[in-house]
Design a protein around this motif. Structure first.
Motif, mmCIF file in Angstrom:
data_model
loop_
_atom_site.group_PDB
_atom_site.id
_atom_site.type_symbol
_atom_site.label_atom_id
_atom_site.label_comp_id
_atom_site.label_asym_id
_atom_site.label_seq_id
_atom_site.Cartn_x
_atom_site.Cartn_y
_atom_site.Cartn_z
ATOM 1 N N TYR A 49 -6.385 7.936 4.034
ATOM 2 C CA TYR A 49 -6.882 6.536 3.915
ATOM 3 C C TYR A 49 -7.062 6.028 5.309
ATOM 4 N N ASN A 103 0.824 4.234 -2.941
ATOM 5 C CA ASN A 103 0.714 5.426 -2.598
ATOM 6 C C ASN A 103 2.008 6.255 -3.040
ATOM 7 N N SER A 137 -9.532 0.911 1.279
ATOM 8 C CA SER A 137 -9.543 2.017 2.542
ATOM 9 C C SER A 137 -10.845 2.694 2.631
ATOM 10 N N LEU A 176 0.900 -1.302 0.025
ATOM 11 C CA LEU A 176 0.157 0.106 0.067
ATOM 12 C C LEU A 176 0.890 1.235 -0.033
ATOM 13 N N MET A 215 -6.810 1.666 -4.159
ATOM 14 C CA MET A 215 -6.726 2.363 -2.791
ATOM 15 C C MET A 215 -8.002 2.837 -2.119
ATOM 16 N N GLN A 273 -5.898 4.984 -7.792
ATOM 17 C CA GLN A 273 -6.472 5.295 -6.590
ATOM 18 C C GLN A 273 -7.867 4.360 -6.627
#
Length: 218
Positions: free
Chosen positions: A164, A118, A158, A114, A154, A151
């Motif tokens: 997040y 990011n 989350s 993760l 992600m 994104q």
């Protein structure tokens, strides 16, 4: 102050210029460390630069003092809005080391994945926005298209696109969803395939070359 050239566009050397005072900043508070620069410009040449500081102090350290480790995660998340997950990760790792806590191996691997996703989001923002400052707009659209792809995975895991809040002291908020790793692999593969297009748009761009070649050791 030593005169410094930040970039001269095509034909600029032949143009008659006169000094101009330009204020850069103070930037928006979301840039975390407000700075104002008062520049004296001779065309595109910086003759003097006066840094003016002291516009804002976030007081994050004092805010940390009256909160527990879980609450600090939320504050640290906002130190860099492009690297929220990495900011969270720094806090929970520090807390775990102070507590002598060893997170599960699966959580360590998931955190690493993760954090890297990011980081890719952060770099894509740079690739798109830096040419924009030099007058090249197209790379921004390409990079944001790739950012949306990353994104999406992600956000799926989350629930957030920027803040997040997925790290916890001792691990993560939840386990990885079923099939999520396959969707990440597909997103990464597609982004990896398209990044060379962004690089070509930037590195072969006449405006970019004219304004950066010979500047700062380039």
């Amino acid at each position: 102050m030593t005169e410094r050239v930040v970039g001269i566009g095509a034909g600029a050397k032949e143009l008659a210029t006169e000094d101009m005072i330009l204020n850069i900043g103070p930037q928006h508070p979301s840039t975390h460390g407000v700075l104002r620069l008062r520049l004296t410009l001779d065309g595109e040449r910086i003759a003097t630069a006066e840094p003016i500081i002291g516009y804002m102090h976030r007081g994050a350290e004092k805010l940390f003092e009256v909160r527990d480790y879980r609450q600090i995660i939320m504050l640290a998340n906002r130190h860099d809005w492009l690297s929220g997950f990495a900011n969270e990760l720094g806090v929970v790792i520090a807390a775990e080391r102070m507590l002598g806590m060893e997170p599960p191996v699966r959580a360590v691997w998931a955190r690493t994945l993760l954090a890297e996703l990011n980081r890719v989001l952060n770099h894509l923002m740079f690739l798109g926005s830096y040419p924009l400052e030099l007058g090249a707009m197209t790379p921004l659209f390409y990079s944001f298209n790739e950012r949306e792809r990353i994104q999406a995975v992600m956000e799926e895991i989350s629930g957030g696109r920027m803040h997040y809040m997925f790290n916890r002291v001792g691990g993560l908020k939840e386990d990885l969803p079923l099939g999520w790793l396959d969707r990440v692999s597909a997103a990464v593969a597609e982004t990896r395939r398209r990044v060379p297009d962004i690089e070509n748009l930037i590195l072969h761009n006449e405006i970019f070359i004219a304004r950066t070649k010979g500047v700062g050791g380039c």
